[in-house]
Write an enzyme that holds these catalytic residues in place. Structure first.
Site: not given
Lengths: 345, 347
Positions: B102, B151, B205, B275
């Protein structure tokens, strides 16, 4: 500006502090200060709620009951009755409702309901436009449904907000999710807007029509039946929800979770769907079931309500930034806007 | 360009269907057609020009003569290979894997440690996602995996608005019985035009523990530059109450092997939107990197990476060119054909 001379009086003092930093229009209500020094007279300058001039905080001090000599524990609030000043400032907060824009199934004319379909390019633009319209209205907390099209609408809209606080989606689905999403800085927390996702704000669940083409369905079941399901108040599609059922869980959620926030002065934004929002509006505007059936909500056009003294005052749609005339809905909102302008000079 | 002359043979004809605008049910699948007429011979021609141009011919048939048997009539739709909807020939052992990291989040912009805090994209991050989408708009996608953070999910959804195949990503809900029941789809046709999106915390992440929300400068001041550098750039030293890259890799790669690789094995094309650290971990597995190498690996944001999964191996193909970049090239013949089909579809 305020010469603070405190007389030999002990009383509870209500402080209303406006600070210009990250707290912004934070209101410290009802902090008690114990004044025990002699020879000071409090020069009280009463300021109406919400006025903060840029550099220095202004302090509004109110005497409550006057008593002598006895030391009052600063933490105790004495009764707020004995004075002629309106102790409890009128609680006013803004409520923004945004219906998400075009989804990929809207485009294909399919019944969507609770199927989690995302936005089209157009829906994305609608969200951004909606954001521009509310870019000057304070937002302290955001509620969305559990569906991505509403969540994206909220996040995209907030990229336009001038206050530049950061929406953070709260995670509660498991212990780990909660633990893993913790924030370890107070400062950062202060610049955050919690985003709470709730299935109770989902679109009306359309049962066995979900995924079906609207035309096909009319051909299969007959136009009238489909019209019944779509436009009646209490007739659900097969294994789905009626508008009444949708209202029940959406309004219950609103009253239980969202209204208390407004009551405590928090400014709220709700990003959701046609039927869940109509249900809420039915409650806010006290509509009949007949009236709510005919209520159409534009997509991507935010609706503003002012919550004041437990009443909801409908304020229509905030103008887009290019539209002539900047006007504020309430004095507080005008001041908020002014602060934003000053912040960006 | 295919002149079709059919001999008196009965066999299985594998033909690639011509795509029409109004949606088609078979995606380059296999359709068996029973030929029983006399006097026809099938002429096959596959034309792919390597450099840039694609012949916008009408119909390309690749025909394979199966067994020649007499007279029995085979139902055109009932062969087992009918169901492979993956743009390739029957039971292909080749599948595309797209990885997208992202773009800019609101905390990236503010230089705060983010980790698993669910922070959305900035305007720039939104644009990066759309750009990434343009780059992969011609690569088939059958399934999407994202993390449980908005995200990454937004990146996937924004990217897919650019996809030329126009299938609809649908996020799967499994968090409760009700969620599952409420998200059901009741049309086969609609399901065929859908791309399931699966969200998984294992693709999140790296969890940054007590640094989450802290300013990078502040943290360096507080703990010392070296310590912070260790936490950020070592393989196995976690920040306080957080994950090391090793720990992150462990859960991300396990998930990949468990859930994603089988999809690729069955010929499904997969996109993963995730991520920096979860993707590095996966790449470490795909490219067989050492821990030293993975530490130095930097993934650009918003730039998709393509792998071809073939015969159990991952072949790295780099980043698909943006649409404005000179030269359109295909990574494999099949991808070229897929692209061609899209072109035909959209005329």
């Amino acid at each position: 500006m305020d010469a603070g001379t405190l007389h030999n009086q002990i009383g509870a003092v209500q402080l209303h502090i406006c600070s210009n930093d990250s707290g912004f229009l934070r209101k410290f209500r009802n902090s008690s200060l114990q004044c025990i020094s002699k020879g000071f007279a409090l020069d009280v300058k009463l300021l109406s709620k919400g006025i903060c001039n840029s550099k220095h905080g202004k302090v509004r001090v109110t005497y409550t009951s006057l008593c002598h000599a006895s030391v009052v524990d600063p933490a105790l609030r004495t009764s707020l009755s004995a004075n002629d000043y309106n102790q409890k400032p009128s609680i006013e907060s803004s409520l923004i409702l945004i219906r998400h824009g075009e989804s990929l199934w809207n485009e294909k004319n399919l019944f969507t309901g609770c199927v989690d379909v995302p936005l089209t390019k157009r829906g994305i633009e609608e969200a951004i436009e909606a954001g521009k319209r509310i870019s000057n209205i304070p937002v302290d907390i955001i509620y969305t449904s559990a569906l991505i099209r509403a969540q994206m609408t909220a996040m995209l809209a907030m990229t336009q907000h001038r206050r530049k606080k950061v929406p953070i989606i709260t995670h509660d689905e498991s212990e780990q999710a909660k633990a893993w999403s913790q924030i370890f800085s107070d400062e950062t927390n202060k610049q955050s807007i919690p985003v709470i996702t709730a299935w109770q704000l989902n679109e009306r669940m359309y049962g066995e029509l979900q995924g079906l083409n609207k035309k096909e369905t009319a051909e299969r079941y007959g136009k009238e039946k489909v019209h019944d399901w779509r436009r009646s108040y209490d007739i659900p599609p097969p294994n789905g929800e009626s508008l009444e059922m949708c209202s029940q869980r959406a309004v219950a959620y609103f009253r239980e979770k969202i209204e208390p926030q407004l009551q405590s002065g928090k400014n709220v934004m709700v990003a959701a769907h046609g039927n869940s929002l109509r249900s809420i509006i039915m409650y806010l505007d006290k509509l009949t079931s007949q009236e709510v059936i005919n209520l159409e909500l534009s997509t991507g056009v935010p609706l503003l309500y002012i919550y004041k003294d437990t009443k909801f005052i409908k304020r229509g749609s905030p103008v887009g930034p290019t539209e002539a005339g900047v006007y504020a809905y309430t004095k507080s909102l005008a001041l908020y806007r002014q602060k934003l302008d000053e912040m960006f000079q | 360009m295919a002149s079709a002359v059919f001999h008196q043979t009965i066999g299985n004809l594998l033909s690639q269907q011509h795509l029409h605008n109004s949606g088609f049910h078979q995606e380059f699948g296999n359709v068996s057609v029973n030929l029983i007429s006399k006097g026809f011979k099938v002429y096959t021609g596959l034309s792919i020009s390597r450099k840039g141009g694609y012949s916008s011919g009408k119909r390309n048939f690749s025909v394979v003569q199966g067994s020649a048997s007499q007279t029995s009539v085979v139902d055109p739709l009932s062969t087992p290979s009918n169901d492979s909807k993956n743009g390739f020939q029957k039971k292909s052992s080749e599948a595309a894997l797209i990885l997208i990291r992202h773009g800019e989040s609101l905390w990236n912009e503010k230089n705060l440690f983010t980790g698993c805090v669910d922070v959305p994209l900035t305007k720039k991050g939104v644009e990066e996602a759309i750009e990434a989408g343009k780059r992969i708009s011609n690569i088939p996608v059958d399934m999407i995996y994202t993390s449980s953070l908005i995200r990454a999910q937004m990146t996937a959804m924004l990217a897919m608005t650019q996809h030329r195949r126009r299938k609809v990503p649908i996020i799967m809900h499994n968090e409760s019985e009700q969620a599952r029941a409420w998200s059901q789809i009741f049309s086969e046709d609609t399901m065929r035009q859908s791309i399931p999106v699966i969200t998984a915390w294992q693709l999140n992440e790296r969890m940054y523990g007590e640094l989450q929300g802290l300013n990078k400068q502040e943290t360096a001041d507080r703990f010392g530059k070296e310590k912070v550098h260790e936490w950020r750039r070592s393989y196995d030293i976690p920040p306080p109450n957080g994950e090391s890259l090793e720990m992150c890799a462990e859960r991300a790669v396990a998930y990949f092997k468990d859930q994603i690789e089988p999809q690729l094995c069955s010929g499904k094309h997969v996109m993963i939107a995730a991520h920096g650290n979860s993707l590095r971990s996966i790449i470490m597995y795909l490219d067989k990197l050492t821990s030293q190498e993975v530490i130095s690996l930097e993934l650009s944001t918003g730039i998709p990476m393509l792998y071809i999964f073939k015969e159990g191996r991952f072949i790295r193909k780099g980043s698909p060119a943006g649409p404005t970049e000179a030269g359109v090239y295909a990574y494999t013949r099949r991808l070229a054909q897929y692209r061609q089909k899209l072109d035909e579809m959209l005329h």
